[in-house]
Design a protein around this motif. Sequence first.
Motif, short mmCIF file in Angstrom:
data_model
loop_
_atom_site.label_atom_id
_atom_site.label_comp_id
_atom_site.label_asym_id
_atom_site.label_seq_id
_atom_site.Cartn_x
_atom_site.Cartn_y
_atom_site.Cartn_z
N GLN A 121 -66.24 6.09 86.62
CA GLN A 121 -67.16 5.89 85.08
C GLN A 121 -68.35 6.53 85.05
O GLN A 121 -69.32 6.01 85.00
CB GLN A 121 -67.45 4.31 85.33
N CYS A 122 -68.33 7.85 84.92
CA CYS A 122 -69.41 8.71 85.03
C CYS A 122 -69.32 9.75 83.82
O CYS A 122 -68.28 9.92 83.34
CB CYS A 122 -69.25 9.66 86.33
N LEU A 175 -69.59 8.35 93.81
CA LEU A 175 -70.48 8.02 92.29
C LEU A 175 -69.78 7.16 91.56
O LEU A 175 -68.58 7.45 91.19
CB LEU A 175 -70.87 9.49 91.75
N ARG A 176 -70.67 6.11 91.02
CA ARG A 176 -70.01 5.25 89.98
C ARG A 176 -71.03 4.99 89.17
O ARG A 176 -72.30 4.84 89.68
CB ARG A 176 -69.49 4.00 90.78
N ALA A 196 -72.44 6.83 86.81
CA ALA A 196 -73.70 7.88 86.99
C ALA A 196 -73.53 8.62 85.96
O ALA A 196 -72.45 9.22 85.35
CB ALA A 196 -73.62 8.63 88.43
N ILE A 197 -74.67 9.47 85.67
CA ILE A 197 -74.80 10.82 84.87
C ILE A 197 -75.37 11.79 85.80
O ILE A 197 -76.26 11.70 86.26
CB ILE A 197 -75.59 10.20 83.52
N ILE A 198 -74.35 12.76 85.68
CA ILE A 198 -74.57 14.02 86.49
C ILE A 198 -74.88 15.10 85.54
O ILE A 198 -73.82 15.43 84.80
CB ILE A 198 -73.29 14.15 87.25
N VAL A 255 -75.53 4.17 82.53
CA VAL A 255 -75.32 5.04 83.61
C VAL A 255 -76.87 5.52 84.23
O VAL A 255 -77.54 5.63 83.38
CB VAL A 255 -74.50 6.07 83.17
N LEU A 274 -70.66 13.64 82.79
CA LEU A 274 -71.06 14.90 83.53
C LEU A 274 -71.47 15.82 82.33
O LEU A 274 -70.55 16.04 81.27
CB LEU A 274 -69.59 15.44 84.04
N VAL A 320 -63.86 9.52 83.48
CA VAL A 320 -65.07 10.49 83.59
C VAL A 320 -65.07 11.20 81.94
O VAL A 320 -64.02 11.53 81.35
CB VAL A 320 -64.97 11.41 84.52
N LEU A 376 -65.54 10.29 91.64
CA LEU A 376 -66.24 10.14 90.45
C LEU A 376 -65.40 8.83 89.45
O LEU A 376 -64.52 9.22 89.13
CB LEU A 376 -66.77 11.31 89.51
N LEU A 406 -66.25 3.69 80.11
CA LEU A 406 -67.61 3.74 80.63
C LEU A 406 -68.61 2.57 80.40
O LEU A 406 -68.51 1.94 79.50
CB LEU A 406 -68.39 4.90 79.87
#
Length: 216
Positions: A53-54, A33-34, A36-38, A22, A56, A73, A51, A18
């Motif tokens: 390097q996210c 998505l790269r 990112a925090i979802i 993010v 979740l 992820v 997805l 990671l």
Amino acid sequence: MASRRTALRPPLVSEPDLPDIVSPAAPRRSSDLRAAIIEVDGEADLAHSTLEQCVLSGSGSALDLDGATMMDVDVRDLRVAKVSARRSTLRRVRISGGRLGTLDLSDSGVHELELRDVRIDYLTLAGCKAVDVRVDSCRIAALDMPGATLSRVAFAATSSDEVDPRGMRAEHLDLRGLDALGFLDVTALRGATLTLRQVELLAPVFATAAGILISD
């Protein structure tokens, strides 16, 4: 397939790679998505998304990851009633903490997956091809693996009420850390490693499967 002469090989699982930073991103179908925090809230649709390097997390009623590609992820404390990731691709994915009603990985390709400290009511790996999977300190009420192909998969400090391994093909499958109340088909455990105590508990079932009558 593993034989008695083949040394048991543990899974090779590494942490998701990671970035230090993010950025928040909203879940949308077919997203790319790269870093990112979802945050899941209610129903989230990430089907056919990529997805990379996210992070979740969040909670809700449903999370759709069907056909998604997930690489590096980290799924943290996710609380969702139904997570569907059918026909998805997972590589270096970690799911830790939280509570999932259903986690459906049917017909998916999995390489380096860690489940840790997760409560799952129903986990299905039906038709899944999985290599390098570690399940540690989890509570899985029902574990389904019919038709799955598993290699270098290990359980530790994990419990389950019922395991369905019918049609499973296994190589280097370590079930010594899985406290299961029952297996629907013990003949499908070929290629798995069990403790002597587990074998003793399953002896009547093995005998029945072999057509042996037990009588005192």
